[in-house]
Design an enzyme around this catalytic site. Sequence first.
Site, PDB file in Angstrom:
ATOM      1  CD  GLU A  50      37.882  43.794  42.092  1.00  0.00           C
ATOM      2  OE1 GLU A  50      37.260  43.026  41.345  1.00  0.00           O
ATOM      3  OE2 GLU A  50      37.316  44.615  42.844  1.00  0.00           O
ATOM      4  CB  CYS A  89      35.231  42.851  44.563  1.00  0.00           C
ATOM      5  SG  CYS A  89      34.461  44.490  44.602  1.00  0.00           S
ATOM      6  CE  LYS A 117      34.351  40.430  41.404  1.00  0.00           C
ATOM      7  NZ  LYS A 117      34.558  41.839  40.963  1.00  0.00           N
TER       8      LYS A 117
END
Length: 281
Positions: A50, A160, A119
């Site tokens: 990331e 994440c 995301k």
Amino acid sequence: MSALVKAMSKFRLAVVQLRVTKVKEDNLRRARELVKEAAGQGAKVIVLPECFNSPYGTKFFPEYAEKIPGESTEILSEAAKENGVYLVGGSIPEDDGGRLYNTCPVFGPDGALLLKHRKIHLFDIDVPGKIRFQESETLSPGNSLSMFDTPFCKVGVGICYDMRFAELAQIYTKRGCHLLVYPGAFNMTTGPAHWELLQRGRAVDNQVYVATASPARDETASYVAWGHSMVVSPWGEVISKAGAEETVVYADIDLQYLAEVRQQIPITSQRRGDMYTVDAL
């Protein structure tokens, strides 16, 4: 099982744990070098961390943000094509019409952009006395699921904090993914507590392989990443794990083993679809 099918049921996965600096050109150069190194070790699918091209932090996102296509994605495209690999490009801060996203671009062996995953779940947390972080101060959330096909298996992509949401992994699995990849940057509070736990949970709940790619730990950074990139099997075993330093870890993904796990504990056929279901709207 034919020789071809048997050969296609196994492939090597590489997870690159890159040491990220404030110099974007250095980050891109080093990432390209490590992709080449991983391909030289037989990796067919390679995952970067990331925010691999910039420091992680709300103050850095606007400064380092790029459009897609742009400098970073052009280099990733070239790296994928040069090495003939599927390249999960970690994530970069993306600028689209003035809105910023934490975006993972994925490239095929011909260098083509297969998808970009923005995301979905923004990292907004407040653990008193330990860490407060609000991605929503500068970033907007994505609104789409992201999967891509390889000759080996279908792959689902999250970034994440997306890993904390079990429903996303369940939907990816329901749609045929056998490998879930999460470029991520857990920190020194959430990392030791939940990083491995979440990966093993997603893997064993769905009987899939799970891979995570973290930046290497830099104690001098304003946000210190936990590191410990890893790959977990459908049985929930950690089969490859990095320490805190820059490195590449490898795992030989065996889809026949995945099928055997599902046959031994057949949770897919045992689910009570008459009582509950999880799916995307």
